[in-house]
Design an enzyme around this catalytic site. Structure first.
Site, short mmCIF file in Angstrom:
data_model
loop_
_atom_site.label_atom_id
_atom_site.label_comp_id
_atom_site.label_asym_id
_atom_site.label_seq_id
_atom_site.Cartn_x
_atom_site.Cartn_y
_atom_site.Cartn_z
N ASP A 254 -2.67 -4.66 -16.11
CA ASP A 254 -3.77 -5.22 -15.32
C ASP A 254 -4.49 -6.27 -16.17
OD1 ASP A 254 -3.24 -3.64 -13.16
OD2 ASP A 254 -5.14 -2.56 -13.19
N ARG A 307 3.61 -6.67 -6.78
CA ARG A 307 2.65 -7.15 -7.78
C ARG A 307 3.35 -7.66 -9.04
NH1 ARG A 307 -2.32 -2.70 -7.61
NH2 ARG A 307 -2.63 -2.75 -5.35
#
Length: 431
Positions: A254, A307
């Site tokens: 992330d 993602r």
């Protein structure tokens, strides 16, 4: 965040650039032993901007560590705050060697949890609450305290040899500056205490914590030649409860909450669902606008569901990556076009199995322009935007991200990308 002198860091980068260039151009020996003093080459992505990224290259002998256990790593990260440091990882560091029982709060009982929150008993219209949920949350906090390791400014973390890495741990690069992480195999940590949310979607879902690595509010971060994987615990090995996968993984990487100036190069991301998120919330504009500038180049994304990345707000340059989707992969998309994003995806290679439409490579979440040029799918030139718009006529994407990347040291022909990335990306392949 500690403010550091741009002039000093630029001088260091110039002085040490030679060995870094050697490491990336392939002129050195395969599987070279990294010194920890390599720095990001000039113009190598967003992390080279505004003074560059040198990590712990200035560390003295007293702040150069070799660690063989998770506790040793956390001690080396915390030692002598403010000093540049090089931390060399030998072997596999296991953050959860004691097992999940070591984190359980007194009175927590998973069988009791399942009985209390069974949808047939609890329903699906309200979040879970009560004693067992409180004890689950307390247990999760115990695990978090044990498995998170915080990386300070001016640090290089590097694996020694071809088999160095971390399992069960979560590296936190949080509110800091000038960090390098290289040559590590990072196995996704398993959340021992996922939370059941009956209101998540139509049928509820299990949600977990702990990214393998999180770059939060930090600047000048170079992630290079790492392998991110679910390892011995892929989603296919996990059980189901209440008819839903008992999801024990969160993300592999992330980059969120105002993080900026990040280069991720020559990494492997494999066997994962929600892989790489840039920007964590549509409502974070006050924090993220003008930031989340990230370069992704020469990475391999193999058998990941989605993602790769999903982008909000940031100017993201993704070029010369290889996306490989196996026949058994539950593939959703690769590039997620999110809130106010400005993604440039150029000269990437995508390998899809028969029956998977190339229009799915891009996914529109919000109205935002995207540049997608020079890409190839299954060896042939492909206009990804046109393919998406043809396959999803009610989700039209607009071409033209509105900016042109300039921070690139090399751009390869996408026809060469599968072989090049396949042979050189990932941990254990520094040259």
């Amino acid at each position: 965040m500690r403010t550091r002198g741009t002039r000093r860091r630029t001088t260091t980068a110039v002085a040490l650039a030679g060995c870094a260039v050697l490491a990336l151009t392939g002129t050195g020996p395969a599987h070279a032993t990294p010194s920890g003093r390599d720095v990001l080459p000039a113009r190598d992505g967003w992390a080279s901007a505004d003074g560059g990224t040198t990590g712990g290259a200035r560390a003295d002998a007293a702040h150069t560590y070799t660690v063989t256990t998770w506790d040793q790593l956390r001690s080396a990260l915390a030692d002598d705050p403010g000093a540049p440091r090089i931390i060399k990882v030998r072997g596999i560091l296991d953050a959860t060697a004691a097992g999940c029982a070591a984190f359980e709060a007194d009175g927590y009982d998973f069988d009791r949890y399942l009985a209390d929150y069974d949808p047939a008993v609890w329903g699906r219209d309200r979040p879970v609450s009560g004693e067992q949920e409180d004890l689950r949350a307390a247990s999760q906090r115990n695990q978090a305290a044990a498995v998170k390791a915080y990386v300070p400014a001016d640090t290089t973390l590097v694996g020694l040899g071809a088999h160095a890495g971390i399992t069960g741990g979560s590296l936190q690069i949080e509110n800091t500056d000038n960090v390098i992480v290289r040559n590590l195999t990072v196995e996704s940590p398993l959340d021992c205490f996922p939370q059941w949310d009956p209101t998540d979607g139509a049928t509820g879902a299990w949600n977990s914590e702990y990214d393998s690595m999180a770059v939060t509010g930090s600047t000048h971060v170079w992630l290079d030649h790492n392998t991110f994987t679910d390892g011995a615990h892929p989603d296919s090995s996990l059980p189901s409860y209440y008819g839903e996968l008992y999801q024990r993984h969160d993300g592999e990487l992330d980059i969120v909450r105002g993080a900026d100036l990040v280069t991720a190069s020559w990494n492997v991301f494999t066997d994962h669902d929600k892989t790489l998120m840039i920007g964590n919330s549509d409502s974070a504009g006050a924090t993220d606008r003008g930031k989340l500038r990230v370069t992704l180049h020469h990475n391999l994304f193999r058998d990941v569901t989605e993602r790769a990345p999903r982008v909000r707000f940031g100017k993201v340059d993704a070029y010369n990556n290889h996306y490989v989707v196996g026949a058994g992969t539950a593939y959703a998309y690769s590039f997620g076009i999110g809130m106010e994003s400005r993604l440039v995806a150029e000269k990437n290679a995508v390998t899809l199995p028969p029956g998977t439409g190339a229009g799915r490579i891009l996914k529109k979440w919000k109205e935002a322009p995207v540049t997608a040029e020079g890409n190839r799918v299954n060896g042939r030139p492909a206009d990804l935007i046109a393919l998406h718009n043809a396959e999803f006529p009610d989700q039209q994407l607009t071409s033209g991200a509105g900016w042109t990347p300039t921070l690139r040291t090399r751009v390869d022909d996408p026809r060469a990308v599968p072989g090049l990335v396949g042979h050189r990306a990932g941990a254990g392949r520094l040259r």
